[in-house]
Write a protein that holds these residues in place. Structure first.
Motif, short mmCIF file in Angstrom:
data_model
loop_
_atom_site.label_atom_id
_atom_site.label_comp_id
_atom_site.label_asym_id
_atom_site.label_seq_id
_atom_site.Cartn_x
_atom_site.Cartn_y
_atom_site.Cartn_z
N ARG A 1 0.68 1.31 -32.38
CA ARG A 1 -0.10 -0.35 -32.19
C ARG A 1 0.18 -0.41 -31.56
N ARG B 1 -5.54 -4.00 -37.49
CA ARG B 1 -4.65 -4.73 -35.89
C ARG B 1 -2.95 -4.62 -37.05
N ALA C 1 -7.47 -4.06 -30.32
CA ALA C 1 -8.20 -5.61 -31.50
C ALA C 1 -8.51 -6.81 -30.58
N ASP C 2 -7.26 -6.75 -29.24
CA ASP C 2 -7.46 -7.83 -28.94
C ASP C 2 -8.72 -8.08 -28.07
N THR D 1 -3.14 0.23 -30.71
CA THR D 1 -4.28 -0.61 -31.55
C THR D 1 -4.68 -2.35 -31.07
N ALA D 2 -3.48 -2.83 -30.59
CA ALA D 2 -3.98 -4.36 -29.94
C ALA D 2 -4.52 -4.54 -29.19
N SER E 1 -11.28 -5.29 -37.91
CA SER E 1 -10.88 -5.46 -36.88
C SER E 1 -9.05 -6.02 -37.34
N HIS E 2 -9.23 -6.80 -38.40
CA HIS E 2 -7.78 -7.48 -38.57
C HIS E 2 -6.59 -7.10 -38.95
N GLY F 1 -2.72 -0.67 -38.39
CA GLY F 1 -3.15 0.37 -37.79
C GLY F 1 -3.50 2.16 -38.15
#
Length: 230
Positions: free
Chosen positions: A44, A112, A51-52, A47-48, A108-109, A115
């Motif tokens: 996670r 996020r 994604a950011d 992934t964050a 992408s969302h 994952g």
């Protein structure tokens, strides 16, 4: 209104190279992110991070095109009548890119939140599709549209597109996006770009932005990134 905004003085004339410098951000970041998402381990935290960065890059691309649609294409259609077919083609390409951009943003969302590996692979594929659309458009735009812009769009009018884009970037990400713009810029391009910025902003870039961008790209790409110079 006259069919041209010119003749321009040297201070009013647009430097089309500014568009090329901005395009390099999307040419570089989207393929890099496609590879990074595909290779992501699935935890996670990683992934964050990705994604950011995707939020920043994809949001900037969408806003850049919306700014052109709203602020440039109407002026060019009015002033550059012989080049109207070029402007129409750019608008059509924006529609195709918007579809690819929406698909990548949605994935992408979703990634996020989940994952998972399957969504990561779909997202990487969507980013590569977006890159194909965007790269072809930017090639066409740089070859055929920029000469029309240089003749019919003033530097002030182009700066309105840039200001709209800056307002769309979260304040905490402004220095990071500036670093992305300057990363592949030549020394001359960097000097010209920074010269348009207020002195306090240039100072903030030199004292904080360079280090912040280096840390950010190292975290995103997992490399010892070299930050753009001051």
């Amino acid at each position: 209104m006259p069919t041209t905004a010119g003749p321009f003085t040297s201070a009013e004339r647009l430097d089309p190279q500014e568009m090329v410098v901005l395009h390099r951000v999307f040419r570089r970041e989207i393929p890099i992110l496609a590879d990074l998402v595909e290779d992501a381990p699935g935890d996670r935290r990683r992934t964050a991070v990705l994604a950011d960065h995707l939020d920043l890059v994809l949001g900037a691309l969408g806003e850049h095109h919306e700014g052109e649609d709203a602020l440039l294409w109407p002026k060019l259609r009015e002033r550059a009548v012989p080049g109207d077919n070029v402007v129409a083609r750019m608008a059509d390409q924006h529609e195709a890119i918007a579809g690819a951009l929406a698909a990548a943003t949605d994935l992408s969302h979703r990634w996020r939140t989940r994952g998972d590996r399957d969504t990561a692979l779909l997202l990487a594929e969507a980013l590569r599709a977006l890159d194909r659309h965007a790269a072809a458009h930017m090639d066409d735009e740089e070859e055929h549209l920029l000469p029309l812009m240089a003749e019919h769009i003033t530097a002030r009018e182009w700066s309105e597109v840039g200001e709209r884009g800056r307002r769309s970037v979260p304040k905490a990400k402004l220095l990071i996006f500036l670093g992305a713009i300057l990363e592949d810029a030549t020394a001359q391009e960097r000097q010209q770009f920074l010269a348009h910025m207020p002195a306090p902003a240039r100072l903030l870039w030199r004292t904080l932005g360079i280090r912040l961008y280096k840390r950010t790209t190292a975290r995103v790409r997992r490399t010892n990134a070299v930050a753009p110079q001051a």
